[in-house]
Write an enzyme that holds these catalytic residues in place. Structure first.
Site, short mmCIF file in Angstrom:
data_model
loop_
_atom_site.label_atom_id
_atom_site.label_comp_id
_atom_site.label_asym_id
_atom_site.label_seq_id
_atom_site.Cartn_x
_atom_site.Cartn_y
_atom_site.Cartn_z
CB SER A 1 -30.23 74.24 33.62
OG SER A 1 -31.49 74.22 32.98
CG ASP B 1 -37.72 74.86 33.36
OD1 ASP B 1 -36.47 74.95 33.43
OD2 ASP B 1 -38.44 74.91 34.36
CG ASP C 1 -35.08 79.14 34.33
OD1 ASP C 1 -36.25 79.00 34.68
OD2 ASP C 1 -34.15 78.41 34.72
CG ASP D 1 -40.30 78.26 34.62
OD1 ASP D 1 -41.31 77.74 34.11
OD2 ASP D 1 -39.70 77.77 35.60
CE1 TYR E 1 -31.03 71.53 40.51
CE2 TYR E 1 -33.31 72.20 40.11
CZ TYR E 1 -31.95 72.30 39.81
OH TYR E 1 -31.53 73.16 38.84
#
Length: 609
Positions: free
Chosen positions: A90, A101, A103, A155, A225
């Site tokens: 995102s 978060d 990525d 992450d 989701y």
């Protein structure tokens, strides 16, 4: 950007018309609602994210440098080895919100191993100022380190390229970078490559971002989701919205969202969703191909990534989760149709899910340990296997579907007796234990802290056939036994420090923590006329707690060969659909099947016959 064909995608657009004035109006009200729903981050948070990413990039370079020296490289070669981070998800797509978060992909040279990533980079992250909740999951399908730095969740994935150094200007677009990589590295690289390709394949990036922001919020609110639990993850939702943008290249976000629900409800699965034709390449890497691979043929809702090598982003979808998502498409289409005609507002689309009001019976899966760090790893391992339990439950007679909730509920319980430890590990946390603080147990002999994470699966049970007599039993002993065996096969599993319990409870016994304040219905509203024994007490189906706790409390026999099954009497099952589920099923069936506006035909795009 358009192709030689003059359009983006694998089929021509359904309509190239501009949006109507009404569609432009509802787009404006949609953007107002998204701001009201707090989906945009502040300028301050945006700056903090950039700062955190800069610090992580520096740690990656330091990590590569130190590993290079340990491999015998010279100081100069170690400095030149580089290391670079790429964002994806995102954040890269520009649709992240406050608290979401980042990525992050860490790209390293060939002499840095995945073991180094978890054994050396993970401890380095823990030492970083402001770092917390740093935890690696090396066994995951895509091995990952989760962390929070200055409150920003990350992450982190790793990809090891077949290069001796990673230059600062490296681009991941070149397919040849995938040469000589293992499958995990190819998967790790995929996120960044897929996002870049998706942005390249949509006709209008701003319309795409606004539409995707809406669909993401809707999917999160409706609790669908989650890739790990068998629903659709961020990549899949991003591809679906991109496909609708391709089919309506000149539409506004409001029109895209409207068409999204109609077309996705009508989609002829397992016809795949593609943003471009699947490309074969010269590399020895597997490309999604249901004609060649039986596993690919089994995918129920194939949504295919646009970057080479093409992969299915929805391989986790089960029969149950497909049914649930399809139902939500239908509900969404109905609400947006009312928004367009002016009889509903966008806020109705984003109403919270009704998961904890929807079913009469639930399974609790409780993972427990004695320390916070160990709990993150153990709970993550258990969660990654929940989908396997759902798939096994789908084979149980009389069970229509098994609906996994998309997240677990974490609790820290301070216990003063071994009996309390046993109760907590079984999901029975009394008010007394819940209110107790760490200070209350300090210095007490035999006192201990238990960290637990509870996952929920809703069970939709068939009604008893008309005219059927005698008792009927719903036996889930096999799925639960196999599930507990599966999680205990984790190479770091330790029966002395890790607990796993599966038990069934009635909806009236759901704990308060699963509800928002004021959301819980009065308990008497859930009661039904008593027609037999069983008053909402829970049944353990796998009372498997850490051995030390079990031995000390001497309350549970170890039963590796046969965990007791969940058995409901016919009285508890009788008339199930006529009771709690009837309003739900009726409400969905009464929604008319969504249709595209006159003159728009989705047959070619959806693969409908």
């Amino acid at each position: 950007m358009t192709t030689e064909k003059g359009f983006l995608g694998v089929t021509p657009p359904i309509s190239t018309a501009e949006s109507t004035e009404r569609e432009k109006e509802v787009t404006a009200t949609l953007m107002e609602e998204l701001r009201r729903q707090n989906t945009f981050e502040s300028v301050e948070e945006a700056r903090l994210r950039e700062t955190v990413l800069g610090r992580v990039a520096a740690v990656v370079k330091k990590f590569v440098y130190e590993v290079s020296l340990s491999r015998g490289l010279s100081e100069a070669a170690a400095n030149a080895a580089g290391g670079k981070i790429f964002t994806f998800g995102s954040y890269r797509l520009g649709v992240h919100g406050p608290g979401s978060d980042i990525d992050t992909l860490c790209v390293v040279p060939k002499h840095v191993s995945r073991e180094d990533f978890f054994e050396k980079f993970e401890p380095m992250l823990k030492e970083l100022e402001g770092a917390s909740e740093v935890s690696g999951v090396p066994e995951a399908y895509v091995p990952i380190i989760k962390a929070k730095i200055s409150g920003i969740p990350l992450d982190l994935l790793m990809a090891r390229l077949a290069l001796s150094s990673i230059p600062d200007d490296l681009s991941l677009k070149d397919d040849n970078l995938l040469r000589n990589l293992d499958e995990r590295c190819v998967r790790s690289l995929g996120g960044s490559r897929v996002n870049d390709e998706a942005l390249r394949l949509v006709p209008n990036v701003e319309v795409y971002r606004d539409s995707l922001r809406c669909i993401k919020l809707w999917a999160q609110r409706r609790a669908i989701y989650s890739n790990v639990n068998g629903f659709l993850g961020g990549v899949a939702w991003a591809i679906l919205v991109a496909r609708i943008c391709q089919l309506y290249p000149n539409a506004t976000a409001g029109a895209i969202v409207s068409r999204f629900f109609i077309i996705m409800y009508q989609w002829s699965w397992p016809q795949p969703v593609l943003l471009k034709q699947i490309e074969e390449g010269p590399l020895q890497v597997r490309v999604w191909n249901p004609k060649l691979y039986p596993a690919d043929r089994s995918h129920r809702m194939p949504i295919i990534t646009p970057a080479y090598p093409a992969m299915c982003s929805t391989h986790n979808v089960t029969a149950s989760t497909q049914m649930i998502v399809t139902e939500e498409f239908k509900k969404g289409a109905d609400i947006v149709d009312k928004v367009i005609v002016g009889t509903a507002s966008w806020s109705e689309l984003f109403q919270k899910h009704d998961f904890f009001h929807k079913y009469r019976y639930y399974l609790q899966v409780i993972a427990s340990t004695g320390t916070a760090d160990l709990q993150i790893k153990w709970a993550g391992t258990v969660e990654s296997r929940i989908r396997q339990l759902v798939m096994k439950l789908e084979y149980v007679d009389s069970l229509i579907l098994a609906h996994p909730f998309i997240k677990g509920f974490d609790q820290v319980s301070h216990c003063i007796t071994e009996e309390e430890v046993r109760q907590v590990a079984q999901g029975q946390i009394s008010d007394l234990i819940a209110k107790r603080t760490k200070a209350d147990i300090e210095g007490l002999d035999g006192a201990s802290t238990v960290h637990s994470t509870t996952f929920y699966i809703g069970l939709l049970i068939e009604p008893k056939p008309l005219g059927a007599v005698g008792p009927r039993r719903l036996d889930i002993s096999y799925p639960t036994t196999e599930f507990t065996k599966l999680v205990k096969m984790w190479e770091k599993y330790d029966e002395d420090t890790m607990g796993i319990v599966v038990r069934n409870i009635k909806s009236s016994a759901l704990p308060d923590y699963v509800f928002d304040e004021g959301e819980r219905q009065p308990k008497q509203a859930l009661k039904r006329p008593k027609t037999g024994k069983g008053s909402g007490k829970s049944s353990n189906t796998s009372p498997d707690m850490p051995n030390k706790k079990r031995r000390r409390s001497e309350t549970t026999q170890d039963n590796e060969n046969g965990i007791p099954g969940l058995s409901f009497s016919s009285a508890m099952l009788h008339g199930e659909t006529n009771g709690l589920y009837a309003p739900i099923n009726r409400a969905v069936s009464e929604i008319k099947s969504p249709q595209l506006p006159l003159g728009e035909n989705a047959v070619v795009a959806t693969g409908a016959k």
